[in-house]
Design an enzyme around this catalytic site. Structure first.
Site, PDB file in Angstrom:
ATOM      1  N   LYS A  53       0.843  -1.200   0.000  1.00  0.00           N
ATOM      2  CA  LYS A  53       0.000   0.000   0.000  1.00  0.00           C
ATOM      3  C   LYS A  53       0.872   1.241   0.000  1.00  0.00           C
ATOM      4  O   LYS A  53       0.644   2.175  -0.780  1.00  0.00           O
ATOM      5  CB  LYS A  53      -0.904   0.017   1.242  1.00  0.00           C
ATOM      6  CG  LYS A  53      -2.099  -0.892   1.146  1.00  0.00           C
ATOM      7  CD  LYS A  53      -2.805  -1.003   2.493  1.00  0.00           C
ATOM      8  CE  LYS A  53      -3.827  -2.127   2.432  1.00  0.00           C
ATOM      9  NZ  LYS A  53      -4.342  -2.540   3.736  1.00  0.00           N
ATOM     10  N   GLN A  97      -5.200  -1.482   9.599  1.00  0.00           N
ATOM     11  CA  GLN A  97      -5.108  -2.825   9.027  1.00  0.00           C
ATOM     12  C   GLN A  97      -5.765  -3.851   9.944  1.00  0.00           C
ATOM     13  O   GLN A  97      -5.513  -3.877  11.153  1.00  0.00           O
ATOM     14  CB  GLN A  97      -3.625  -3.172   8.789  1.00  0.00           C
ATOM     15  CG  GLN A  97      -3.375  -4.501   8.119  1.00  0.00           C
ATOM     16  CD  GLN A  97      -3.805  -4.527   6.649  1.00  0.00           C
ATOM     17  OE1 GLN A  97      -3.892  -3.506   5.981  1.00  0.00           O
ATOM     18  NE2 GLN A  97      -4.098  -5.712   6.161  1.00  0.00           N
ATOM     19  N   ASP A 120     -11.469   2.669   3.867  1.00  0.00           N
ATOM     20  CA  ASP A 120     -11.884   1.264   3.792  1.00  0.00           C
ATOM     21  C   ASP A 120     -13.399   1.150   3.591  1.00  0.00           C
ATOM     22  O   ASP A 120     -13.891   0.084   3.202  1.00  0.00           O
ATOM     23  CB  ASP A 120     -11.548   0.548   5.114  1.00  0.00           C
ATOM     24  CG  ASP A 120     -10.296  -0.301   5.037  1.00  0.00           C
ATOM     25  OD1 ASP A 120     -10.003  -0.841   3.961  1.00  0.00           O
ATOM     26  OD2 ASP A 120      -9.620  -0.425   6.081  1.00  0.00           O
TER      27      ASP A 120
HETATM   28  N1  GUN Z   1      -6.885  -6.804   5.956  1.00  0.00           N
HETATM   29  C1  GUN Z   1      -7.020  -7.513   4.804  1.00  0.00           C
HETATM   30  N2  GUN Z   1      -7.642  -6.766   3.869  1.00  0.00           N
HETATM   31  C2  GUN Z   1      -7.904  -5.572   4.429  1.00  0.00           C
HETATM   32  C3  GUN Z   1      -8.524  -4.379   3.959  1.00  0.00           C
HETATM   33  O1  GUN Z   1      -8.980  -4.266   2.813  1.00  0.00           O
HETATM   34  N3  GUN Z   1      -8.597  -3.359   4.849  1.00  0.00           N
HETATM   35  C4  GUN Z   1      -8.121  -3.462   6.115  1.00  0.00           C
HETATM   36  N4  GUN Z   1      -8.251  -2.408   6.919  1.00  0.00           N
HETATM   37  N5  GUN Z   1      -7.544  -4.552   6.588  1.00  0.00           N
HETATM   38  C5  GUN Z   1      -7.436  -5.603   5.748  1.00  0.00           C
END
Ligand code: GUN
Length: 292
Positions: A53, A97, A120
């Site tokens: 990311k 996350q 998100d």
């Molecule tokens: N963990 C795995 N995929 C995601 C996601 O798309 N967003 C977040 N915040 N955590 C994750």
């Protein structure tokens, strides 16, 4: 044989368009969108996601901040960091996350994020906005899945769509997006009776159950579009392998189009996260949200 939907190439194109948009926001408005990612603990998969990311955020010209906290971090410390990011004018998007360590209440943390910075799309305010058809930040994997379906099929209006899986992260929001595209939507799940018969009705199948190679080719209506959201690690011939929720070998013989795993929906998730960050930054600054 099905047309293979190349999510990797689509995501690259989207990031290219985003880099141009970000350059325009900088030169015309003095705005550099910024994304803060918070990682608590040492989960290896989460560390890889977060590093990817950050790399892609910088590549499209945006600001990126990584906050790495110890696994034993108290909930109150995490909430204080979220509050600081909520009020930081340079930070337009906040992503915590998941999964979080067990001693932290994830719902409480997600609810503490300013909904306008919730890239998100997990905050209940954004879930409510999506379900009532209001402008909102929408979860990234569902947005990416629908983009690929529209790229393969054109208009989705009037199609029978079957979503397999009812999670808050994929199943429920993708169903809302398909409804907004005027599909007739069925959400199937572990208690659905005669799942193959339900899937056979579908012009569009979105598989998001997290069970390796569950959907077989003979479950499909010939010519159906199959969007496989699953990422499952299995052992085959003594080697580790990533597979989706669909049995690719049999499905590609019946489907009209299908996403591979890897290289399908996966690369779309981060691209859509960056897109959400651009959208959030523009909304916060009162700038018209660019088409991306
Ligand atoms: N963990 C795995 N995929 C995601 C996601 O798309 N967003 C977040 N915040 N955590 C994750």
């Amino acid at each position: 044989m099905a047309k293979i939907i190349d999510g990797k190439a689509y995501a690259e194109g989207l990031r290219g368009r985003m880099a141009k948009t970000v350059a325009g926001l900088k030169s015309k408005h003095g705005l550099t969108p910024g994304l803060a990612v918070v990682l608590v603990g040492e989960d290896p998969a989460s560390k890889v996601y977060v590093a990817n990311k950050a790399k892609q955020t910088v590549e499209v010209g945006m600001n990126s901040w990584e906050h790495k906290l110890d696994a034993a971090t108290p909930e109150a410390t995490l909430l204080a960091l979220v509050e600081k990011l909520n009020t930081d004018p340079a930070c337009h998007g906040i992503l915590v996350q998941l999964p979080l360590p067990k001693h932290i209440d994830s719902d409480k943390v997600l609810s503490a994020i300013n909904p306008d910075k919730d890239v998100d799309g997990f905050h209940v305010v954004n879930v409510g906005r999506l379900s009532t058809g209001q402008e909102s930040l929408v979860p990234c994997t569902p947005v990416g899945s629908v983009m690929l379906a529209k790229d393969a099929l054109g208009s989705l209006a009037g199609l029978e769509a079957v979503v397999i899986g009812r999670s808050n992260i994929v199943g429920k929001p993708v169903a809302q997006l398909l409804l907004a595209e005027n599909c007739t939507v069925t959400i199937a799940h572990s208690k659905t009776k005669d799942l193959p018969a339900v899937v056979r009705r579908a012009d569009l199948v979105i598989a998001a159950v997290g069970r390796a190679e569950m959907v077989k080719g003979d479950w499909l209506k010939p010519g159906a579009c199959v969007i496989d959201v699953g990422i499952n690690r299995i052992e085959r011939d003594g080697k580790g392998k990533l597979v989706g929720d669909c049995d690719f070998a049999s499905c590609e013989k019946v489907a009209g189009s299908i996403t591979p795993v890897p290289g399908g929906v996966g690369p779309m998730t981060i691209a859509c996260l960056l897109r959400n960050t651009v959208r959030a930054a523009c909304a916060q600054k009162g700038i018209a949200i660019p088409e991306l």
